[in-house]
Scaffold this motif. Structure first.
Motif, PDB file in Angstrom:
ATOM      1  N   GLY A  48      51.113  26.216  41.651  1.00  0.00           N
ATOM      2  CA  GLY A  48      51.933  25.113  41.173  1.00  0.00           C
ATOM      3  C   GLY A  48      51.346  24.326  40.028  1.00  0.00           C
ATOM      4  O   GLY A  48      51.939  23.334  39.592  1.00  0.00           O
ATOM      5  N   ALA A  49      50.183  24.744  39.522  1.00  0.00           N
ATOM      6  CA  ALA A  49      49.535  24.019  38.426  1.00  0.00           C
ATOM      7  C   ALA A  49      50.034  24.537  37.069  1.00  0.00           C
ATOM      8  O   ALA A  49      50.888  25.428  36.997  1.00  0.00           O
ATOM      9  N   GLU A  50      49.500  23.982  35.981  1.00  0.00           N
ATOM     10  CA  GLU A  50      49.850  24.394  34.629  1.00  0.00           C
ATOM     11  C   GLU A  50      49.548  25.890  34.453  1.00  0.00           C
ATOM     12  O   GLU A  50      48.430  26.343  34.690  1.00  0.00           O
ATOM     13  N   PRO A  51      50.552  26.710  34.037  1.00  0.00           N
ATOM     14  CA  PRO A  51      50.338  28.159  33.967  1.00  0.00           C
ATOM     15  C   PRO A  51      49.564  28.600  32.727  1.00  0.00           C
ATOM     16  O   PRO A  51      49.794  28.115  31.620  1.00  0.00           O
TER      17      PRO A  51
ATOM     18  N   SER B 100      57.555  28.861  28.166  1.00  0.00           N
ATOM     19  CA  SER B 100      56.339  28.708  27.363  1.00  0.00           C
ATOM     20  C   SER B 100      55.152  28.516  28.290  1.00  0.00           C
ATOM     21  O   SER B 100      55.313  28.159  29.463  1.00  0.00           O
ATOM     22  N   CYS B 101      53.945  28.759  27.776  1.00  0.00           N
ATOM     23  CA  CYS B 101      52.740  28.581  28.574  1.00  0.00           C
ATOM     24  C   CYS B 101      51.528  28.644  27.656  1.00  0.00           C
ATOM     25  O   CYS B 101      51.645  28.809  26.438  1.00  0.00           O
ATOM     26  N   THR B 102      50.353  28.529  28.248  1.00  0.00           N
ATOM     27  CA  THR B 102      49.095  28.723  27.539  1.00  0.00           C
ATOM     28  C   THR B 102      48.700  30.188  27.653  1.00  0.00           C
ATOM     29  O   THR B 102      48.861  30.805  28.699  1.00  0.00           O
ATOM     30  N   LEU B 103      48.175  30.748  26.555  1.00  0.00           N
ATOM     31  CA  LEU B 103      47.667  32.112  26.561  1.00  0.00           C
ATOM     32  C   LEU B 103      46.158  32.101  26.459  1.00  0.00           C
ATOM     33  O   LEU B 103      45.590  31.355  25.655  1.00  0.00           O
TER      34      LEU B 103
END
Length: 360
Positions: free
Chosen positions: A84-87, A154-157
């Protein structure tokens, strides 16, 4: 500070070694090997679960003469902490698997959701039909479909080595889908000399009929990468290989054609400055100070992006192992803070005992 998951696993491994009376490595059996693997695995409390989806390889990424000529599918394996955290989607290097990021996922479990993917031709993912199907553009398309499968707009890569090259190109093609990028010793330019040397080493067949052979090969291949916990090296190498009945030992599980495709491309330097110059999102660069793939000249050129933050990692070569708990926390803090550093930071790996399995 609490010990990292890799440090805990390493301590457990060393205790087993002591209890066994410090056996000569040449006497280790495959039963010993699996006992060590079980100890490491059991020491990781937040081990990500494994999942899968089908990648559809489109016609436009197939060779006009060698390609099948119609879309076809391949299974893709990935892991996900689903906390459930930032992906953050993590993409490994040439022969890395999703398990390369298990220690990172465990260390920052409370802060980030780590989703790690096996590129086609690696790890638990399926192989593509032709050698020519393996390319950075193919992996960009795989990543796009993967994000759609996950329902992430969107997300962090996070990209290590080849994974960083994929992240850079993806962010250029789909800027609205990338919040930020973490590059693990990867940049827009990698010199031909380095690529060529690496391509020759990986595009070969190896069969390990004893654990000692496997330990020695790992030590040789990692000798320029800097100090890493024995448990981390052992764990990552295990998942790069599989048991072969024919060889009565372990062999690399990747598709050798993917490595041959890289070798063909490695006749030239990788130059993605045209993609990099258009990237506007925040970027965190982890630079191994002993790296032969990422130069200070390249880093200086990368500063065209005013949102670039840099961590120089002492005692690390190409792609720091992400097995140091404090550095992993720095990564999580950067993602959550989302502000560029005012100046470069330097990280010194925690003290590690001498290797017992990987001396050459």
């Amino acid at each position: 500070m609490e010990p990292s998951s890799a440090q805990t696993a390493d301590t457990t491994l060393r205790e087993w070694f002591q209890q066994r009376g410090k056996p000569e490595l040449s006497t280790l059996t495959w039963d010993d090997y699996h006992a060590m693997l079980d100890l490491i695995t059991q020491s990781i409390p937040y081990l990500p679960d494994k999942y899968g989806f089908r990648y559809i390889h489109p016609v436009h990424l197939q060779d006009s003469e060698l390609g099948i000529g119609k879309p076809y599918s391949a299974p893709v394996s990935y892991s996900d902490t689903k906390n459930g955290a930032e992906p953050v989607i993590a993409i490994g290097g040439l022969i890395n698997t999703k398990h390369r990021f298990d220690f990172l996922a465990n260390d920052i479990y409370r802060d980030l959701r780590i989703i790690a993917i096996d590129l086609c031709g690696r790890g638990g993912s399926g192989w593509l039909a032709e050698q020519t199907d393996y390319s950075i553009d193919t992996h960009v398309e795989q990543l796009r479909q993967f994000m759609d499968h996950l329902g992430l707009s969107s997300c962090t890569l996070l990209g290590s080595s080849l994974g960083g090259s994929i992240a850079i190109r993806f962010a250029n093609h789909f800027p609205d889908r990338v919040k930020r990028i973490i590059l693990n010793d990867s940049g827009p330019y990698i010199p031909k000399k380095r690529r060529r040397r690496r391509s020759i080493a990986i595009a070969r067949y190896y069969a390990f009929t004893t654990p000692a052979e496997m330990l020695r090969k790992t030590a040789i291949s990692m000798r320029h990468s800097g100090a890493t916990y024995d448990a981390s090296l052992f764990y990552n190498q295990h998942y790069k290989t599989r048991w072969s009945i024919e060889e009565n030992g372990r062999i690399y599980r990747h598709d050798i054609r993917a490595m041959l495709a890289y070798r063909s491309a490695a006749t030239k330097s990788l130059n993605q400055w045209n993609y990099w110059d258009q990237i506007k999102c925040p970027v965190l660069l982890l630079h191994g100070l002993e790296s032969d793939a990422l130069s200070h000249k390249t880093i200086d050129h990368m500063r065209i992006n005013p949102l670039l933050s840099v961590i120089h990692v002492h005692g690390a070569g190409h792609t720091p192992s992400l097995s140091d708990g404090e550095l992993n926390q720095w990564i999580a803090d950067w993602v959550l803070d989302d502000k560029p550093y005012g100046q470069d930071r330097y990280y010194k790996n925690s003290e590690r005992p001498p290797s017992i399995f990987y001396n050459i």
